[in-house]
Design a protein around this motif. Sequence first.
Motif, PDB file in Angstrom:
ATOM      1  N   GLY A   1      59.908 -20.158 -28.437  1.00  0.00           N
ATOM      2  CA  GLY A   1      60.655 -19.870 -27.731  1.00  0.00           C
ATOM      3  C   GLY A   1      61.089 -18.052 -27.627  1.00  0.00           C
ATOM      4  O   GLY A   1      60.735 -18.148 -25.920  1.00  0.00           O
ATOM      5  N   HIS A   2      60.501 -18.020 -28.493  1.00  0.00           N
ATOM      6  CA  HIS A   2      60.538 -16.939 -28.179  1.00  0.00           C
ATOM      7  C   HIS A   2      58.759 -15.745 -27.602  1.00  0.00           C
ATOM      8  O   HIS A   2      59.199 -14.301 -27.586  1.00  0.00           O
ATOM      9  CB  HIS A   2      60.915 -16.264 -29.850  1.00  0.00           C
ATOM     10  CG  HIS A   2      62.403 -15.744 -30.019  1.00  0.00           C
ATOM     11  ND1 HIS A   2      62.344 -14.591 -30.476  1.00  0.00           N
ATOM     12  CD2 HIS A   2      62.743 -17.023 -30.000  1.00  0.00           C
ATOM     13  CE1 HIS A   2      64.066 -15.463 -31.120  1.00  0.00           C
ATOM     14  NE2 HIS A   2      63.937 -17.013 -30.670  1.00  0.00           N
ATOM     15  N   ALA A   3      58.318 -16.204 -27.418  1.00  0.00           N
ATOM     16  CA  ALA A   3      56.675 -15.571 -27.514  1.00  0.00           C
ATOM     17  C   ALA A   3      56.966 -15.377 -25.346  1.00  0.00           C
ATOM     18  O   ALA A   3      57.332 -16.175 -25.087  1.00  0.00           O
ATOM     19  CB  ALA A   3      55.401 -16.583 -27.300  1.00  0.00           C
ATOM     20  N   ALA A   4      56.323 -14.961 -24.527  1.00  0.00           N
ATOM     21  CA  ALA A   4      56.481 -14.450 -23.951  1.00  0.00           C
ATOM     22  C   ALA A   4      55.416 -15.350 -23.197  1.00  0.00           C
ATOM     23  O   ALA A   4      54.711 -15.773 -23.865  1.00  0.00           O
ATOM     24  CB  ALA A   4      55.577 -13.079 -22.802  1.00  0.00           C
TER      25      ALA A   4
ATOM     26  N   TYR B   1      60.833  -7.247 -25.041  1.00  0.00           N
ATOM     27  CA  TYR B   1      61.434  -6.030 -24.969  1.00  0.00           C
ATOM     28  C   TYR B   1      62.971  -6.066 -25.592  1.00  0.00           C
ATOM     29  O   TYR B   1      63.632  -4.830 -25.682  1.00  0.00           O
ATOM     30  CB  TYR B   1      61.514  -6.187 -23.526  1.00  0.00           C
ATOM     31  CG  TYR B   1      60.178  -5.776 -22.948  1.00  0.00           C
ATOM     32  CD1 TYR B   1      59.330  -4.685 -23.189  1.00  0.00           C
ATOM     33  CD2 TYR B   1      59.708  -7.278 -22.078  1.00  0.00           C
ATOM     34  CE1 TYR B   1      58.486  -4.998 -22.379  1.00  0.00           C
ATOM     35  CE2 TYR B   1      58.890  -6.794 -21.320  1.00  0.00           C
ATOM     36  CZ  TYR B   1      58.096  -5.653 -21.819  1.00  0.00           C
ATOM     37  OH  TYR B   1      56.509  -6.557 -20.960  1.00  0.00           O
ATOM     38  N   GLU B   2      63.700  -7.155 -25.504  1.00  0.00           N
ATOM     39  CA  GLU B   2      64.606  -7.128 -26.713  1.00  0.00           C
ATOM     40  C   GLU B   2      64.653  -8.690 -27.308  1.00  0.00           C
ATOM     41  O   GLU B   2      64.630  -9.689 -26.550  1.00  0.00           O
ATOM     42  CB  GLU B   2      66.465  -7.168 -25.022  1.00  0.00           C
ATOM     43  CG  GLU B   2      65.989  -8.479 -24.575  1.00  0.00           C
ATOM     44  CD  GLU B   2      66.677  -8.186 -22.879  1.00  0.00           C
ATOM     45  OE1 GLU B   2      67.589  -8.866 -22.812  1.00  0.00           O
ATOM     46  OE2 GLU B   2      66.879  -7.056 -22.216  1.00  0.00           O
ATOM     47  N   PRO B   3      66.437  -8.573 -27.825  1.00  0.00           N
ATOM     48  CA  PRO B   3      65.918  -9.773 -28.990  1.00  0.00           C
ATOM     49  C   PRO B   3      66.407 -10.924 -28.275  1.00  0.00           C
ATOM     50  O   PRO B   3      67.046 -10.817 -27.085  1.00  0.00           O
ATOM     51  CB  PRO B   3      66.963  -9.611 -29.620  1.00  0.00           C
ATOM     52  CG  PRO B   3      67.074  -7.563 -29.563  1.00  0.00           C
ATOM     53  CD  PRO B   3      66.231  -7.659 -28.875  1.00  0.00           C
ATOM     54  N   MET B   4      66.155 -12.142 -28.371  1.00  0.00           N
ATOM     55  CA  MET B   4      66.291 -13.134 -27.829  1.00  0.00           C
ATOM     56  C   MET B   4      67.711 -14.426 -28.707  1.00  0.00           C
ATOM     57  O   MET B   4      67.641 -13.544 -30.285  1.00  0.00           O
ATOM     58  CB  MET B   4      65.654 -14.146 -27.890  1.00  0.00           C
ATOM     59  CG  MET B   4      64.860 -14.191 -26.916  1.00  0.00           C
ATOM     60  SD  MET B   4      63.222 -14.698 -26.856  1.00  0.00           S
ATOM     61  CE  MET B   4      63.824 -16.651 -25.741  1.00  0.00           C
ATOM     62  N   LEU B   5      69.265 -14.147 -28.629  1.00  0.00           N
ATOM     63  CA  LEU B   5      70.050 -15.468 -29.262  1.00  0.00           C
ATOM     64  C   LEU B   5      69.298 -17.038 -29.731  1.00  0.00           C
ATOM     65  O   LEU B   5      69.735 -17.306 -30.648  1.00  0.00           O
ATOM     66  CB  LEU B   5      71.178 -15.264 -28.376  1.00  0.00           C
ATOM     67  CG  LEU B   5      72.077 -13.369 -28.629  1.00  0.00           C
ATOM     68  CD1 LEU B   5      73.269 -13.643 -27.253  1.00  0.00           C
ATOM     69  CD2 LEU B   5      72.127 -13.048 -29.844  1.00  0.00           C
TER      70      LEU B   5
END
Length: 145
Positions: A31-34, A114-118
């Motif tokens: 889920g964090h990968a582009a 570009y920015e952290p994900m919650l």
Amino acid sequence: MLNEELRLADLWETIKVSTIMPWAVDTPWWGHAANYSGGTPRMGMMDDPDPVVDAIIHATLHPDEEKPVGWKAKASDLSHHLMPDATESFSANLAQKYQINEAPASPHTTGSIYEPMLSGQGIDDGVRDRMKRENEARKSLRTGH
């Protein structure tokens, strides 16, 4: 490559580098990968993250240069050593099949580049459960049940 550099610098006994090589693992990475593929991230026969965590902990105490984790990663590693081109072609086709052709459409995302994900701050990301639900839904549509 890094281990060779350490040997050349005569640091190979002081600094140890281990490469942990799992198969696809159900972690928040998916889920964090582009994702610009148009499909929802998934991979066949995805593994539980616990053995990978155990391998990382083990490597801190007993470093190996390369450590495949699980039977699928070991088979893939052996295959890559014996037939690198065929293995890479098979891997690319497998990724294409599971990530694009079968997966439902997903909007493009830059992930956490570009920015952290919650979201996805645990160990298991639930991808295996989602894939199971998607497969059951597809089966129901095909059979009409």
